[in-house]
Design an enzyme around this catalytic site. Sequence first.
Site, PDB file in Angstrom:
ATOM      1  N   HIS A 277      -6.968  -5.713   2.281  1.00 39.85           N
ATOM      2  CA  HIS A 277      -5.814  -5.170   2.989  1.00 39.85           C
ATOM      3  C   HIS A 277      -5.265  -6.263   3.900  1.00 39.85           C
ATOM      4  O   HIS A 277      -6.033  -6.924   4.600  1.00 39.85           O
ATOM      5  CB  HIS A 277      -6.223  -3.993   3.874  1.00 39.85           C
ATOM      6  CG  HIS A 277      -6.768  -2.809   3.155  1.00 39.85           C
ATOM      7  ND1 HIS A 277      -6.037  -1.654   2.964  1.00 39.85           N
ATOM      8  CD2 HIS A 277      -7.973  -2.578   2.585  1.00 39.85           C
ATOM      9  CE1 HIS A 277      -6.778  -0.760   2.317  1.00 39.85           C
ATOM     10  NE2 HIS A 277      -7.958  -1.288   2.075  1.00 39.85           N
TER      11      HIS A 277
ATOM     12  N   ASN B  28     -12.914  -3.264   2.453  1.00 41.50           N
ATOM     13  CA  ASN B  28     -13.957  -2.247   2.486  1.00 41.50           C
ATOM     14  C   ASN B  28     -14.857  -2.418   1.265  1.00 41.50           C
ATOM     15  O   ASN B  28     -14.363  -2.556   0.148  1.00 41.50           O
ATOM     16  CB  ASN B  28     -13.328  -0.848   2.475  1.00 41.50           C
ATOM     17  CG  ASN B  28     -12.551  -0.561   3.743  1.00 41.50           C
ATOM     18  OD1 ASN B  28     -13.023  -0.842   4.837  1.00 41.50           O
ATOM     19  ND2 ASN B  28     -11.352  -0.017   3.606  1.00 41.50           N
TER      20      ASN B  28
ATOM     21  N   ASP C 205       0.857  -1.188   0.000  1.00 42.90           N
ATOM     22  CA  ASP C 205       0.000   0.000   0.000  1.00 42.90           C
ATOM     23  C   ASP C 205       0.895   1.240   0.000  1.00 42.90           C
ATOM     24  O   ASP C 205       1.915   1.301   0.684  1.00 42.90           O
ATOM     25  CB  ASP C 205      -0.901   0.000   1.247  1.00 42.90           C
ATOM     26  CG  ASP C 205      -2.045   1.007   1.121  1.00 42.90           C
ATOM     27  OD1 ASP C 205      -3.206   0.570   1.013  1.00 42.90           O
ATOM     28  OD2 ASP C 205      -1.769   2.233   1.138  1.00 42.90           O
ATOM     29  N   ILE C 206       0.499   2.244  -0.757  1.00 44.83           N
ATOM     30  CA  ILE C 206       1.300   3.455  -0.905  1.00 44.83           C
ATOM     31  C   ILE C 206       1.284   4.308   0.372  1.00 44.83           C
ATOM     32  O   ILE C 206       2.158   5.148   0.571  1.00 44.83           O
ATOM     33  CB  ILE C 206       0.770   4.259  -2.125  1.00 44.83           C
ATOM     34  CG1 ILE C 206       1.854   5.120  -2.730  1.00 44.83           C
ATOM     35  CG2 ILE C 206      -0.466   5.063  -1.776  1.00 44.83           C
ATOM     36  CD1 ILE C 206       1.473   5.713  -4.091  1.00 44.83           C
TER      37      ILE C 206
ATOM     38  N   GLU D   4     -12.385   3.261  -1.472  1.00 50.00           N
ATOM     39  CA  GLU D   4     -11.949   4.369  -2.333  1.00 50.00           C
ATOM     40  C   GLU D   4     -11.600   3.935  -3.749  1.00 50.00           C
ATOM     41  O   GLU D   4     -11.679   4.736  -4.674  1.00 50.00           O
ATOM     42  CB  GLU D   4     -10.752   5.083  -1.703  1.00 50.00           C
ATOM     43  CG  GLU D   4     -11.141   5.868  -0.453  1.00 50.00           C
ATOM     44  CD  GLU D   4     -10.031   6.750   0.056  1.00 50.00           C
ATOM     45  OE1 GLU D   4      -8.864   6.546  -0.328  1.00 50.00           O
ATOM     46  OE2 GLU D   4     -10.340   7.665   0.848  1.00 50.00           O
ATOM     47  N   VAL D   5     -11.143   2.703  -3.883  1.00 48.42           N
ATOM     48  CA  VAL D   5     -10.742   2.229  -5.211  1.00 48.42           C
ATOM     49  C   VAL D   5     -11.744   1.166  -5.662  1.00 48.42           C
ATOM     50  O   VAL D   5     -11.931   0.155  -4.963  1.00 48.42           O
ATOM     51  CB  VAL D   5      -9.311   1.654  -5.184  1.00 48.42           C
ATOM     52  CG1 VAL D   5      -8.905   1.161  -6.568  1.00 48.42           C
ATOM     53  CG2 VAL D   5      -8.312   2.703  -4.681  1.00 48.42           C
TER      54      VAL D   5
ATOM     55  N   HIS E 197     -10.181  -5.253  -3.269  1.00 46.40           N
ATOM     56  CA  HIS E 197      -8.860  -5.435  -2.658  1.00 46.40           C
ATOM     57  C   HIS E 197      -9.035  -5.827  -1.201  1.00 46.40           C
ATOM     58  O   HIS E 197      -9.932  -5.343  -0.520  1.00 46.40           O
ATOM     59  CB  HIS E 197      -8.004  -4.169  -2.775  1.00 46.40           C
ATOM     60  CG  HIS E 197      -8.701  -2.902  -2.379  1.00 46.40           C
ATOM     61  ND1 HIS E 197      -9.659  -2.307  -3.158  1.00 46.40           N
ATOM     62  CD2 HIS E 197      -8.576  -2.117  -1.282  1.00 46.40           C
ATOM     63  CE1 HIS E 197     -10.089  -1.211  -2.568  1.00 46.40           C
ATOM     64  NE2 HIS E 197      -9.464  -1.062  -1.424  1.00 46.40           N
TER      65      HIS E 197
END
Length: 125
Positions: free
Chosen positions: A112, A97, A39-40, A105-106, A110
């Site tokens: 995490h 999420n 993750d960025i 958000e994306v 995904h």
Amino acid sequence: MPVAALGPYDDSNIFARILRDEIPSRRVYEDDFAIAFHDINPQAPLHVLVIPRGPWRSWADFSSAAPDAEIVGFIRAVGAVARQLGLEEPGYRLLANAGLDAHQEVPHLHVHLFGGRPLGPMLVR
Ligand code: AMP
């Protein structure tokens, strides 16, 4: 901005672009069904995102419409990433999420994966 859990798949989302290697990522794992990368904006010493290769927007459409092989492949990949990162013994946390209330958000599914320190209880008590 949070995104809805369901709706048409947007091929230009940032994770679709990472899958196509159009933008860089620090990949730690890949197989036929999934890739994983750092993750960025890490929220733990180890914070990796595992995403399916298929065009699934969230857990909502993936769990209801993805072929069994993709679901099995993705779930196994999440476990393989944790194993490869040496997290089975100390432990780790998974989080996905989905939709507006979760602040997804994306709009590409995904999971995490957090680890690398004691993470404490998930919710403030
Ligand atoms: P979510 O709120 O569950 O949709 O989480 C989106 C996650 O994607 C956040 O933790 C971001 O830090 C992460 N993220 C956004 N852009 C990138 C990127 N280019 N490379 C890696 N992680 C990213």
